[in-house]
Design a protein around this motif. Structure first.
Motif, PDB file in Angstrom:
ATOM      1  N   PRO A 139      18.045  -1.022  11.312  1.00 19.65           N
ATOM      2  CA  PRO A 139      17.843  -2.342  11.916  1.00 19.65           C
ATOM      3  C   PRO A 139      16.672  -3.139  11.343  1.00 19.65           C
ATOM      4  CG  PRO A 139      16.936  -0.661  13.352  1.00 19.65           C
ATOM      5  CD  PRO A 139      17.441   0.048  12.123  1.00 19.65           C
ATOM      6  N   PHE A 140      15.796  -2.504  10.553  1.00 22.62           N
ATOM      7  CA  PHE A 140      14.598  -3.228  10.107  1.00 22.62           C
ATOM      8  C   PHE A 140      14.011  -2.581   8.858  1.00 22.62           C
ATOM      9  CE2 PHE A 140      13.224  -0.052  13.174  1.00 22.62           C
ATOM     10  CZ  PHE A 140      12.180   0.575  12.515  1.00 22.62           C
ATOM     11  N   ILE A 141      13.032  -3.282   8.265  1.00 21.73           N
ATOM     12  CA  ILE A 141      12.275  -2.796   7.114  1.00 21.73           C
ATOM     13  C   ILE A 141      10.790  -2.878   7.444  1.00 21.73           C
ATOM     14  CG2 ILE A 141      11.712  -3.160   4.683  1.00 21.73           C
ATOM     15  CD1 ILE A 141      14.428  -4.439   4.304  1.00 21.73           C
ATOM     16  N   ASP A 142      10.067  -1.792   7.185  1.00 23.54           N
ATOM     17  CA  ASP A 142       8.618  -1.767   7.374  1.00 23.54           C
ATOM     18  C   ASP A 142       7.930  -1.967   6.026  1.00 23.54           C
ATOM     19  OD1 ASP A 142       8.289  -1.533  10.047  1.00 23.54           O
ATOM     20  OD2 ASP A 142       8.020   0.640  10.076  1.00 23.54           O
ATOM     21  N   LEU A 143       7.012  -2.948   5.978  1.00 28.89           N
ATOM     22  CA  LEU A 143       6.221  -3.196   4.776  1.00 28.89           C
ATOM     23  C   LEU A 143       4.744  -3.034   5.122  1.00 28.89           C
ATOM     24  CD1 LEU A 143       8.002  -6.394   3.373  1.00 28.89           C
ATOM     25  CD2 LEU A 143       8.324  -4.030   2.621  1.00 28.89           C
ATOM     26  N   ASP A 144       4.076  -2.104   4.470  1.00 29.28           N
ATOM     27  CA  ASP A 144       2.648  -1.909   4.672  1.00 29.28           C
ATOM     28  C   ASP A 144       1.896  -2.597   3.534  1.00 29.28           C
ATOM     29  OD1 ASP A 144       2.970  -0.420   6.964  1.00 29.28           O
ATOM     30  OD2 ASP A 144       3.080   1.489   5.894  1.00 29.28           O
ATOM     31  N   LEU A 145       1.120  -3.624   3.888  1.00 31.18           N
ATOM     32  CA  LEU A 145       0.366  -4.396   2.904  1.00 31.18           C
ATOM     33  C   LEU A 145      -1.121  -4.075   3.028  1.00 31.18           C
ATOM     34  CD1 LEU A 145       2.140  -7.838   3.435  1.00 31.18           C
ATOM     35  CD2 LEU A 145       2.811  -5.972   1.911  1.00 31.18           C
ATOM     36  N   LYS A 146      -1.846  -4.219   1.922  1.00 29.75           N
ATOM     37  CA  LYS A 146      -3.264  -3.877   1.922  1.00 29.75           C
ATOM     38  C   LYS A 146      -4.080  -4.789   2.838  1.00 29.75           C
ATOM     39  CE  LYS A 146      -3.572  -1.647  -2.600  1.00 29.75           C
ATOM     40  NZ  LYS A 146      -4.207  -1.679  -3.937  1.00 29.75           N
ATOM     41  N   SER A 188       0.822  -1.205   0.000  1.00 31.86           N
ATOM     42  CA  SER A 188       0.000   0.000   0.000  1.00 31.86           C
ATOM     43  C   SER A 188       0.860   1.261   0.000  1.00 31.86           C
ATOM     44  CB  SER A 188      -0.933   0.012   1.218  1.00 31.86           C
ATOM     45  OG  SER A 188      -0.183  -0.041   2.425  1.00 31.86           O
ATOM     46  N   SER A 189       2.156   1.110   0.224  1.00 31.18           N
ATOM     47  CA  SER A 189       3.091   2.233   0.179  1.00 31.18           C
ATOM     48  C   SER A 189       4.489   1.686  -0.060  1.00 31.18           C
ATOM     49  CB  SER A 189       3.034   3.042   1.478  1.00 31.18           C
ATOM     50  OG  SER A 189       3.420   2.247   2.582  1.00 31.18           O
ATOM     51  N   LEU A 198       4.491  -9.794  12.347  1.00 32.32           N
ATOM     52  CA  LEU A 198       3.370  -9.732  11.408  1.00 32.32           C
ATOM     53  C   LEU A 198       2.117  -9.333  12.184  1.00 32.32           C
ATOM     54  CD1 LEU A 198       2.511 -10.287   8.453  1.00 32.32           C
ATOM     55  CD2 LEU A 198       1.948 -12.623   9.155  1.00 32.32           C
ATOM     56  N   ALA A 199       1.455  -8.278  11.746  1.00 36.56           N
ATOM     57  CA  ALA A 199       0.268  -7.781  12.455  1.00 36.56           C
ATOM     58  C   ALA A 199      -0.908  -7.677  11.490  1.00 36.56           C
ATOM     59  CB  ALA A 199       0.557  -6.418  13.076  1.00 36.56           C
ATOM     60  N   PHE A 200      -2.093  -8.035  11.981  1.00 42.06           N
ATOM     61  CA  PHE A 200      -3.323  -7.934  11.212  1.00 42.06           C
ATOM     62  C   PHE A 200      -4.237  -6.913  11.884  1.00 42.06           C
ATOM     63  CE2 PHE A 200      -1.679 -12.159  10.379  1.00 42.06           C
ATOM     64  CZ  PHE A 200      -1.845 -12.301   9.016  1.00 42.06           C
ATOM     65  N   SER A 201      -4.780  -6.018  11.093  1.00 40.28           N
ATOM     66  CA  SER A 201      -5.669  -4.994  11.645  1.00 40.28           C
ATOM     67  C   SER A 201      -7.106  -5.509  11.699  1.00 40.28           C
ATOM     68  CB  SER A 201      -5.604  -3.728  10.798  1.00 40.28           C
ATOM     69  OG  SER A 201      -6.199  -3.965   9.529  1.00 40.28           O
ATOM     70  N   GLU A 202      -7.945  -4.753  12.396  1.00 40.65           N
ATOM     71  CA  GLU A 202      -9.364  -5.075  12.454  1.00 40.65           C
ATOM     72  C   GLU A 202      -9.986  -5.035  11.058  1.00 40.65           C
ATOM     73  OE1 GLU A 202     -11.980  -4.007  16.087  1.00 40.65           O
ATOM     74  OE2 GLU A 202     -12.444  -2.482  14.599  1.00 40.65           O
ATOM     75  N   VAL A 205     -13.505   1.288   6.220  1.00 41.40           N
ATOM     76  CA  VAL A 205     -12.380   2.195   5.982  1.00 41.40           C
ATOM     77  C   VAL A 205     -11.215   1.751   6.855  1.00 41.40           C
ATOM     78  CG1 VAL A 205     -11.558   4.568   6.120  1.00 41.40           C
ATOM     79  CG2 VAL A 205     -13.937   4.107   5.463  1.00 41.40           C
ATOM     80  N   PRO A 206     -10.047   1.478   6.259  1.00 40.23           N
ATOM     81  CA  PRO A 206      -8.912   1.012   7.069  1.00 40.23           C
ATOM     82  C   PRO A 206      -8.370   2.129   7.956  1.00 40.23           C
ATOM     83  CG  PRO A 206      -8.226   1.389   4.797  1.00 40.23           C
ATOM     84  CD  PRO A 206      -9.704   1.566   4.826  1.00 40.23           C
ATOM     85  N   ALA A 207      -8.003   1.742   9.165  1.00 43.70           N
ATOM     86  CA  ALA A 207      -7.393   2.690  10.105  1.00 43.70           C
ATOM     87  C   ALA A 207      -5.918   2.328  10.267  1.00 43.70           C
ATOM     88  CB  ALA A 207      -8.108   2.634  11.453  1.00 43.70           C
ATOM     89  N   SER A 208      -5.085   3.343  10.334  1.00 47.12           N
ATOM     90  CA  SER A 208      -3.654   3.082  10.487  1.00 47.12           C
ATOM     91  C   SER A 208      -3.347   2.569  11.889  1.00 47.12           C
ATOM     92  CB  SER A 208      -2.861   4.365  10.226  1.00 47.12           C
ATOM     93  OG  SER A 208      -3.239   5.369  11.154  1.00 47.12           O
ATOM     94  N   PHE A 209      -2.317   1.752  11.986  1.00 43.69           N
ATOM     95  CA  PHE A 209      -1.893   1.243  13.284  1.00 43.69           C
ATOM     96  C   PHE A 209      -0.398   0.970  13.224  1.00 43.69           C
ATOM     97  CE2 PHE A 209      -2.493  -2.502  10.789  1.00 43.69           C
ATOM     98  CZ  PHE A 209      -1.636  -3.460  11.293  1.00 43.69           C
ATOM     99  N   THR A 210       0.207   0.831  14.378  1.00 43.88           N
ATOM    100  CA  THR A 210       1.649   0.575  14.459  1.00 43.88           C
ATOM    101  C   THR A 210       1.909  -0.690  15.255  1.00 43.88           C
ATOM    102  OG1 THR A 210       1.829   1.973  16.427  1.00 43.88           O
ATOM    103  CG2 THR A 210       2.251   3.016  14.286  1.00 43.88           C
ATOM    104  N   ILE A 211       3.003  -1.335  14.944  1.00 42.22           N
ATOM    105  CA  ILE A 211       3.436  -2.519  15.685  1.00 42.22           C
ATOM    106  C   ILE A 211       4.308  -2.059  16.856  1.00 42.22           C
ATOM    107  CG2 ILE A 211       4.754  -4.669  15.547  1.00 42.22           C
ATOM    108  CD1 ILE A 211       4.061  -4.826  12.625  1.00 42.22           C
TER     109      ILE A 211
END
Length: 221
Positions: free
Chosen positions: A21-28, A13-14, A59-63, A43-49
């Protein structure tokens, strides 16, 4: 493709965010009915790990992911099912059993007949995430039909169903385990061909069966 009913779009998605130290991957993480990429009503809401660094992958899954899953399977008809007379007969469920709980059924169907049940969700199940668990709100209906000797069916009554369940998540032996709990089960009479009757006794009996037999069996698997 998740299964025959649903597919998931997990494209980026971006642009990837690369740090030392790491790579952030935002997936749809959008689930939709197979072959039918429809717009989601959510409507998706942003969240952080949480900021942790003791594992190689987080690996995180949103509502939103679970909401679109519910929408996809609802649209595909996954929550609609028919419990055939053979299954009902195996558990000794027939018009005679219903007649002992609902006298109006005994008056309407004097001769014991097998029954079949038609279950369907009338609204998209609502999934809400909480700490270490999530809840599912289900609105549906159950139609009870008598199967006559000539194999035709006759509708006895239809009930509205409102259920609230919660699933607690735990990690055991390096596996994610879920424990199902029924919080609430309510019935109301939607339509009846046998006359009006009080549904509270039937509600209590089915709730007891779910709490003592079905749910413990599901949690034991």
């Amino acid at each position: 493709q998740v299964d025959d009913l649903a597919e998931v779009d997990y494209s980026l998605s971006s642009l990837p965010a690369v740090f030392r130290p790491f790579i952030d991957l935002d997936l749809k993480g959008i689930v939709f009915p197979t072959g039918n990429y429809t717009d989601s009503p959510y409507v998706p809401a942003s969240f952080t790990i949480p900021d942790q660094s003791d594992s190689m992958l987080y690996l995180a899954f949103s509502e939103y992911f679970f909401q679109t899953s519910s929408f996809a399977y609802y649209t595909a008809g996954a929550f609609n099912m028919t419990i055939a007379e053979e299954t009902c007969s195996y558990f000794n469920i027939n018009t005679e059993i219903f007649g002992t709980i609902i006298p109006e059924v005994a008056k309407y169907s004097v001769t014991p007949n097998p029954v079949m049940l038609k279950l369907m969700a009338t609204e998209i199940p609502i999934i809400s995430l909480e700490q270490d668990s999530f809840t599912v709100e289900i609105q549906g209906s159950m139609e009870v039909l008598a199967v006559l000797p000539d194999s035709t069916t006759q509708s006895l009554f239809t009930m509205n169903i409102a259920a609230n369940t919660s699933i607690s998540l735990n990690i055991f032996d390096q596996k994610l385990m879920g424990s199902l709990c029924l919080n609430r089960l309510q019935f109301s009479l939607a339509h009846s061909n046998v006359g009006s009757f009080e549904v509270l006794l039937l509600e209590n009996i089915l709730s007891y069966i779910l709490q003592t037999e079905v749910i413990p069996s599901a949690n034991g698997k």
